[in-house]
Design an enzyme around this catalytic site. Structure first.
Site, short mmCIF file in Angstrom:
data_model
loop_
_atom_site.label_atom_id
_atom_site.label_comp_id
_atom_site.label_asym_id
_atom_site.label_seq_id
_atom_site.Cartn_x
_atom_site.Cartn_y
_atom_site.Cartn_z
N HIS A 43 0.84 -1.20 0.00
CA HIS A 43 0.00 0.00 0.00
C HIS A 43 0.88 1.25 0.00
O HIS A 43 1.20 1.79 -1.05
CB HIS A 43 -0.93 -0.04 1.21
N HIS A 70 -0.22 0.76 -12.32
CA HIS A 70 -0.96 0.97 -11.08
C HIS A 70 -2.10 -0.03 -11.00
O HIS A 70 -2.73 -0.35 -12.02
CB HIS A 70 -1.52 2.41 -11.03
N ASP A 115 4.09 7.16 -7.40
CA ASP A 115 5.09 6.67 -6.45
C ASP A 115 6.50 6.79 -7.02
O ASP A 115 7.46 7.06 -6.29
CB ASP A 115 4.80 5.21 -6.09
#
Length: 428
Positions: A266, A307, A364
């Site tokens: 996560h 993703h 990210d």
């Protein structure tokens, strides 16, 4: 009332159960299975990937089209024109503030940035090399001890004050985690600084000098907070809602969200990007690792590409890439790890293998590079994520508590032993 139904016949029975089909303002319809239990059956959906656990008006995601809306506003527009605190106001209140409302909200946040001095003594109980997320979980949970007896979660004003306290104090606690980790004195917040400037000052400032925060770095930090503010019903947000469904203290609920975020599947994705870059080691080995990534039999995976939700592109990534370019240009850093990252980015945007599979660099990937560039260690990355996500968690908690809700109680498919008799220990 709905005029659409799904009709369920079990094992060819003539008896049909009608399940209402509900429509939201946008997105796919859902089949309401709340009455399914009356048939003696329940749904089986590990991970809740096909189950809507709640009704919400806060955030909408269409992963196939690369859409992320906060209260209807596209994330790209908010990232370009808004700032983190204005987005916080939007998530909490449903509308963008006018000038007076924005100023008042920012002033209220500023007045709540201090934490009780007892928190400093709490941090001294942690070992010096404790993981910052371990400290963050404990510190936020401990805030329940300071704001519990006078808190009535059924009171809208109390919920509002709790939200303000959390948004204001989480950056202070996050910076305290870092300072304790490196053995430096805690820095008190400065009211004359913006939200992001204040955080960077508490992170990197010392009592020996006046605040001197680079405005481009502060802008980048604000973007990181904004782009992580909320992401619908993910694992940590669902955890907050489930904890909150018992009527628990909101600070304890947010602490539960932080623990869920800590998991590498996560919130640890941007940290995993840096570990991957360490593994690759040098630009000369990139081609080797790209081939490994393309080999389905090789366990190596390129982190920060593609993703789970966004099957097209991550709408936050374009904004973060622009911010990343600004930061690297401003700092003029020569770092082998960053050179690897830039080369990987170029390959992902040009190589047919990545383009066909829509494995674009995600938020990210770029946020990890930015935080690495401005000197934030990798074990603080998820703490930064938690700081930005706090508003999303508390907005979802407040939305749930303000409406009629039931305590969460998922069912299970039991596959253990059936009924059996206890045997005396001498007979086993």
């Amino acid at each position: 009332m709905t005029d659409k139904f799904a009709r369920l016949s079990i094992d060819g029975s003539d008896e049909v159960t009608e399940l209402p089909i509900l429509s939201g303002s946008i997105g796919p319809d859902v089949i309401d299975v709340r009455n399914l239990g009356s048939t003696g059956y329940f749904t089986f959906d590990p991970g809740f990937l096909s189950t809507a656990s709640c009704e919400s008006k806060i955030t909408f995601i269409d992963g196939g089209k690369g859409v992320l809306l906060h209260r209807g506003y596209p994330i790209e527009q908010l990232a370009e024109h808004s700032d983190y605190l204005e987005t916080c106001y939007l998530l909490l209140n449903g509308e963008l503030p006018n000038k007076q409302q924005k100023a008042a909200f920012e002033d209220e946040i500023t007045q709540h940035t201090m934490v009780n001095e007892a928190m400093a003594r709490l941090f001294r109980g942690f070992h010096h090399d404790a993981h910052p997320m371990a400290m963050m979980c404990g510190a936020v949970g401990a805030m329940s001890a300071f704001y519990h007896d006078a808190l009535d979660i059924a009171n809208p004003k109390h919920r509002e004050i709790s939200a303000l306290r959390l948004i204001a104090k989480i950056p202070t606690l996050a910076a305290m985690c870092y300072k304790h980790h490196i053995g430096q004195p805690f820095m008190y917040p400065r009211n004359e600084l913006s939200y992001a400037e204040n955080f960077l000052y508490m992170m990197f400032g010392t009592p020996c000098e006046e605040p001197n925060v680079n405005p481009i770095i502060a802008k980048a930090m604000d973007k990181i907070f904004l782009l992580h503010a909320d992401h619908e019903q993910n694992a940590s947000t669902s955890t907050v809602r489930l904890a909150g469904s018992s009527g628990a203290n909101p600070f304890a609920c947010i602490a539960s969200g932080i623990t869920a975020l800590w998991g590498p599947a996560h919130g640890g994705a941007n940290e995993a990007v840096l570990k991957m870059l360490d593994e690759i080691g040098s630009v000369d080995r990139i081609d080797e690792y790209v081939l490994k990534a393309k080999d389905k039999n090789d366990p190596f995976r390129l982190m920060g590409f593609g993703h789970r939700v966004y099957k097209n592109f991550d709408p936050r990534a374009k904004v973060m890439k622009e911010t990343c370019d600004e930061v690297l240009k401003e700092l003029g850093i020569s770092d082998p790890q960053l050179e690897i990252a830039k080369r990987l980015e170029q390959i992902a945007l040009e190589d047919d293998y990545f383009i066909q599979r829509k494995l674009y660099p995600n938020v990210d990937f770029y946020s990890g590079i930015i935080m690495k560039a401005i000197g934030i260690p990798t074990d603080m990355f998820t703490v930064i994520f938690a700081t930005g996500r706090t508003v999303g968690w508390i907005a979802h908690w407040a939305e749930m508590v303000s409406e009629s809700y039931k305590i969460g109680r998922p069912r299970q498919l039991y596959t253990g032993a059936t009924t059996r008799d206890y045997q005396d220990i001498d007979k086993r």
